[in-house]
Write a protein that holds these residues in place. Structure first.
Motif, PDB file in Angstrom:
ATOM      1  N   GLY A  24       0.945  -1.371   0.052  1.00 11.86           N
ATOM      2  CA  GLY A  24      -0.017  -0.025   0.156  1.00 11.86           C
ATOM      3  C   GLY A  24       0.909   1.217   0.007  1.00 11.86           C
ATOM      4  N   GLU A  25       0.067   2.386   0.140  1.00 10.94           N
ATOM      5  CA  GLU A  25       0.885   3.689   0.252  1.00 10.94           C
ATOM      6  C   GLU A  25       1.623   3.809   1.559  1.00 10.94           C
ATOM      7  N   VAL A  26       2.755   4.602   1.522  1.00 13.17           N
ATOM      8  CA  VAL A  26       3.460   4.650   2.704  1.00 13.17           C
ATOM      9  C   VAL A  26       2.618   5.868   3.424  1.00 13.17           C
ATOM     10  N   PRO A  27       2.262   5.657   4.821  1.00 10.17           N
ATOM     11  CA  PRO A  27       1.404   6.524   5.581  1.00 10.17           C
ATOM     12  C   PRO A  27       1.943   7.952   5.762  1.00 10.17           C
ATOM     13  N   GLN A  28       1.317   8.880   5.866  1.00 10.52           N
ATOM     14  CA  GLN A  28       2.029  10.076   6.133  1.00 10.52           C
ATOM     15  C   GLN A  28       1.659  10.740   7.658  1.00 10.52           C
ATOM     16  N   PRO A  29       2.434  11.055   8.408  1.00  8.08           N
ATOM     17  CA  PRO A  29       2.265  11.285   9.667  1.00  8.08           C
ATOM     18  C   PRO A  29       1.260  12.595  10.030  1.00  8.08           C
ATOM     19  N   ALA A  30       0.399  12.523  10.706  1.00  8.66           N
ATOM     20  CA  ALA A  30      -0.388  13.541  11.080  1.00  8.66           C
ATOM     21  C   ALA A  30       0.279  14.286  11.986  1.00  8.66           C
ATOM     22  N   ALA A  31      -0.564  15.529  12.544  1.00 13.92           N
ATOM     23  CA  ALA A  31       0.018  16.363  13.987  1.00 13.92           C
ATOM     24  C   ALA A  31       0.189  15.208  14.923  1.00 13.92           C
ATOM     25  N   GLY A  32       1.280  15.308  15.718  1.00 15.77           N
ATOM     26  CA  GLY A  32       1.538  14.347  17.088  1.00 15.77           C
ATOM     27  C   GLY A  32       1.984  13.009  16.667  1.00 15.77           C
ATOM     28  N   GLN A  33       2.306  12.703  15.335  1.00 10.84           N
ATOM     29  CA  GLN A  33       2.573  11.354  14.619  1.00 10.84           C
ATOM     30  C   GLN A  33       3.954  11.577  14.233  1.00 10.84           C
ATOM     31  N   ALA A  34       4.657  10.250  14.275  1.00 13.27           N
ATOM     32  CA  ALA A  34       5.903  10.066  13.501  1.00 13.27           C
ATOM     33  C   ALA A  34       5.833   9.037  12.656  1.00 13.27           C
ATOM     34  N   LEU A  35       6.470   8.975  11.529  1.00 15.48           N
ATOM     35  CA  LEU A  35       6.778   7.928  10.543  1.00 15.48           C
ATOM     36  C   LEU A  35       7.928   7.361  10.800  1.00 15.48           C
ATOM     37  N   LEU A  36       7.768   5.617  11.018  1.00 15.58           N
ATOM     38  CA  LEU A  36       9.002   5.018  11.269  1.00 15.58           C
ATOM     39  C   LEU A  36       9.387   3.966  10.084  1.00 15.58           C
ATOM     40  N   ARG A  37      10.559   3.862   9.838  1.00 13.15           N
ATOM     41  CA  ARG A  37      11.113   2.806   9.006  1.00 13.15           C
ATOM     42  C   ARG A  37      11.503   1.698   9.867  1.00 13.15           C
ATOM     43  N   THR A  38      10.834   0.370   9.645  1.00 14.36           N
ATOM     44  CA  THR A  38      11.586  -0.550  10.271  1.00 14.36           C
ATOM     45  C   THR A  38      12.718  -1.018   9.930  1.00 14.36           C
ATOM     46  N   VAL A  39      13.719  -1.286  10.771  1.00 13.15           N
ATOM     47  CA  VAL A  39      15.144  -1.843  10.307  1.00 13.15           C
ATOM     48  C   VAL A  39      15.186  -3.199  10.606  1.00 13.15           C
ATOM     49  N   TYR A  40      15.223  -3.648  12.114  1.00 11.43           N
ATOM     50  CA  TYR A  40      15.164  -4.910  12.411  1.00 11.43           C
ATOM     51  C   TYR A  40      14.009  -5.208  13.037  1.00 11.43           C
ATOM     52  N   LEU A  41      13.399  -6.575  12.436  1.00  9.63           N
ATOM     53  CA  LEU A  41      12.105  -7.060  13.145  1.00  9.63           C
ATOM     54  C   LEU A  41      12.381  -8.387  13.917  1.00  9.63           C
ATOM     55  N   SER A  42      11.815  -8.465  14.987  1.00  9.17           N
ATOM     56  CA  SER A  42      12.147  -9.673  15.896  1.00  9.17           C
ATOM     57  C   SER A  42      11.029 -10.694  15.480  1.00  9.17           C
ATOM     58  N   SER A  73      13.380   0.572  14.606  1.00 11.89           N
ATOM     59  CA  SER A  73      12.941   1.489  13.626  1.00 11.89           C
ATOM     60  C   SER A  73      13.789   2.715  13.355  1.00 11.89           C
ATOM     61  N   ARG A  74      13.769   3.479  12.526  1.00 17.78           N
ATOM     62  CA  ARG A  74      14.169   4.971  12.359  1.00 17.78           C
ATOM     63  C   ARG A  74      12.938   5.826  12.093  1.00 17.78           C
ATOM     64  N   VAL A  75      12.846   6.948  12.599  1.00 19.55           N
ATOM     65  CA  VAL A  75      12.277   8.086  12.421  1.00 19.55           C
ATOM     66  C   VAL A  75      12.276   8.734  10.815  1.00 19.55           C
ATOM     67  N   VAL A  76      11.535   8.608   9.974  1.00 17.26           N
ATOM     68  CA  VAL A  76      11.858   9.311   8.661  1.00 17.26           C
ATOM     69  C   VAL A  76      11.188  10.412   8.419  1.00 17.26           C
ATOM     70  N   ALA A  77      10.221  10.794   9.219  1.00 23.07           N
ATOM     71  CA  ALA A  77       9.458  11.916   9.358  1.00 23.07           C
ATOM     72  C   ALA A  77       8.647  12.153  10.386  1.00 23.07           C
ATOM     73  N   SER A  78       8.560  13.606  10.946  1.00 25.01           N
ATOM     74  CA  SER A  78       7.956  13.775  12.598  1.00 25.01           C
ATOM     75  C   SER A  78       7.368  14.824  12.435  1.00 25.01           C
ATOM     76  N   GLN A  79       6.012  14.508  12.984  1.00 25.59           N
ATOM     77  CA  GLN A  79       4.889  15.632  13.437  1.00 25.59           C
ATOM     78  C   GLN A  79       4.770  15.759  14.834  1.00 25.59           C
ATOM     79  N   PHE A  83      10.036  13.440  18.529  1.00 29.04           N
ATOM     80  CA  PHE A  83      10.830  12.505  17.598  1.00 29.04           C
ATOM     81  C   PHE A  83      11.430  13.344  16.358  1.00 29.04           C
ATOM     82  N   THR A  84      12.598  13.154  16.261  1.00 27.08           N
ATOM     83  CA  THR A  84      13.309  13.733  15.075  1.00 27.08           C
ATOM     84  C   THR A  84      13.842  12.717  13.924  1.00 27.08           C
ATOM     85  N   PRO A  85      13.714  13.151  12.787  1.00 28.12           N
ATOM     86  CA  PRO A  85      14.133  12.206  11.655  1.00 28.12           C
ATOM     87  C   PRO A  85      15.564  11.734  12.132  1.00 28.12           C
TER      88      PRO A  85
END
Ligand code: NDP
Length: 337
Positions: A24-42, A73-79, A83-85
Motif C-alpha cells: 500500500g501507500e506509505v502513510p504520512q504522519p498527522a500532527a502528533g505522529q511520527a513515521l517509522l521505517r522498520t530496520v530490524y524485526l524480531s 526502527s528509524r524515524v523518517v518524518a515527524s510531526q 521525535f526527530t528524523p
C-alpha cells in the motif's frame, strides 16, 4: 509500504497461506505522529499464540490485521515534538516496512545506537526473560545443576551462561550436533544433549549424575518427559515456554502424565511457576539492562543472531523457528541501518 497480515488462522503448524504480503501507500504522519521505517524485526515463538484465537494472556491478531512484532526502527518524518528524523526507536510496530506512532507504543533511543539488533535479543525481551526467569524464579545456587532446552536460542543461551556465572553446573539441550557443539564450545556449558538422539533420556540422565535442581522450561513435550525423573527435592521450574506444544492439535501420545507429575511435585516439594516477562517484571528492565550490558561488554555473555534479509522472507523464517531451523536469535533485516 509492504506489510504482512494474518490471512487465516493456522490449524497445527502455520503454513505460508496463513500469512499474506500486502502493498500500500506509505502513510504520512498527522500532527502528533511520527513515521517509522522498520530496520530490524524480531521473530519470536509467542507470535504463534497471537495467530490463534484460543484463550491467552494477550488478545489475538485479527484476521486481516498486521502481524505483531517488536522492532527497532528509524524515524523518517515527524510531526511529533519528541521525535526527530534519524532517531532510533524500539517498540511494537509489527511486520511492516513503515508504521505511524503517536509515541505511546515506542521508546525513543536517540540518534546514535551502536548495536540496534541486540535490543531484540540479548539486551531485549529474550535476554530479560532469561535473566528474570532464572534468577527470580529459578534461584540457582552455586554447585547446583541447571538444565535448559532450546539452549542455543535467544532465551536458553542466556539462561545457561548466567547460571554458569552463578557457579552452577549447566546442561543444555538442543536440536542437532552443530547447535550442541556451539553450546558446549562457544557458550561453555558443561554439556549439551541432542533432544533428537534416540537415547536422549539416557544421555540426559548420564549428564546429570546429581539430578536437576533448576529446570528452565522452554520446550515441554518429550524433553520434559525426560527431565521429570531427574528432578531433585526442592527443584525449581520456571515455566517460560512450551514451544513443542505450540502447533499441537491433539494431546501427546502415551499415558496421561499428570498424576505422575502431581505426585512428583508433592513428594519432592517442587516449585513450578509460569511467568510472562513484561506483565510480571517490567519495572526491573533497567536493572537487567545495566547488568547484561556489562556482562556482554566484558565477554561473559556471548550471543548469536540469525539475521534473515527481507520482510518478504519473514513468514518462512517464522515457520522455521517453530521447527528449530533458526540458529540464534531470529531477526529480519527489513532495511539497511
Ligand atoms: P529460540 O531462539 O530458542 O528458538 C526456538 C527454538 O525452540 C528452536 O530453535 C528449537 O531449538 C526449539 N524447538 C522448537 N520446537 C521444538 C520441539 N518440538 N522440541 C524441542 N525444541 C524445540 O526461541 P526463544 O529463545 O525466543 O524462545 C524460547 C522459549 O521461551 C519459547 O518457548 C518462548 O515461547 C519462550 N518465551 C517466553 C517468554 C515469557 O515471557 N514467558 C518470553 C520470551 C520467550 P532446537 O533446534 O535446539 O530444538
Amino acid at each position: 509500504n509492504r506489510r504482512i497480515v494474518l490471512a487465516s488462522r493456522p490449524h497445527g503448524e502455520p503454513t505460508p497461506e496463513n500469512l499474506r504480503l500486502e502493498t500500500g501507500e506509505v502513510p504520512q504522519p498527522a500532527a502528533g505522529q511520527a513515521l517509522l521505517r522498520t530496520v530490524y524485526l524480531s521473530l519470536d515463538p509467542y507470535m504463534r499464540g497471537r495467530m490463534s484465537d484460543a484463550p491467552s494472556y494477550a488478545p489475538p491478531v485479527e484476521v486481516g490485521g498486521v502481524m505483531v512484532a517488536g522492532a527497532v526502527s528509524r524515524v523518517v518524518a515527524s510531526q511529533h515534538p519528541d521525535f526527530t528524523p534519524g532517531d532510533w526507536v524500539l517498540g511494537s510496530t509489527g511486520w511492516q516496512d513503515y508504521s505511524l506512532t503517536d509515541g505511546s507504543n515506542v521508546r525513543n533511543l536517540g540518534a546514535h545506537l551502536k548495536h540496534p539488533s541486540r535490543l531484540l535479543g540479548v539486551l531485549g525481551m529474550p535476554g530479560f526473560t532469561a535473566y528474570m526467569g532464572l534468577l527470580d524464579i529459578g534461584q540457582p545456587q552455586p554447585g547446583e545443576t541447571v538444565v535448559v532446552a532450546a539452549a542455543s536460542g535467544a532465551v536458553g543461551s542466556v539462561v545457561g551462561q548466567v547460571a554458569k556465572l552463578k557457579g552452577c553446573r549447566v546442561i543444555g539441550i538442543a536440536g542437532g550436533a552443530e547447535k550442541c557443539r556451539y553450546v558446549r564450545e562457544e557458550l561453555k556449558f558443561d554439556e549439551c544433549i541432542d533432544h533428537r538422539a534416540d537415547d536422549f533420556a539416557r544421555l540426559l540422565a548420564q549428564a546429570c549424575p546429581n539430578g536437576i535442581d533448576v529446570y528452565f522450561e522452554n520446550v515441554g513435550g518429550a524433553v520434559f518427559d525426560a527431565v521429570m525423573p531427574l528432578l531433585n527435592a526442592r527443584a525449581r521450574i520456571p515455566v517460560c515456554g512450551i514451544i513443542a506444544q505450540y502447533n499441537a492439535t491433539a494431546l501427546p501420545s502415551g499415558p496421561d502424565r499428570l498424576p505422575m507429575l502431581q505426585a512428583l511435585i508433592l513428594r519432592k516439594r517442587i516449585r513450578m511457576q509460569g511467568f510472562i516477562i513484561f506483565d510480571d517484571y517490567a519495572p526491573r528492565f533497567g536493572e537487567f539492562l545495566q547488568q547484561m550490558e556489562t556482562w556482554v561488554d566484558q565477554g561473559h555473555i556471548k550471543f548469536r543472531e540469525d539475521i534473515i534479509d527481507g520482510l518478504e522472507n519473514a513468514p518462512q523464517a517464522f515457520i522455521g523457528l517453530l521447527r528449530g531451523k533458526n540458529f540464534g536469535k531470529l531477526i529480519v533485516r527489513v532495511a539497511a541501518e
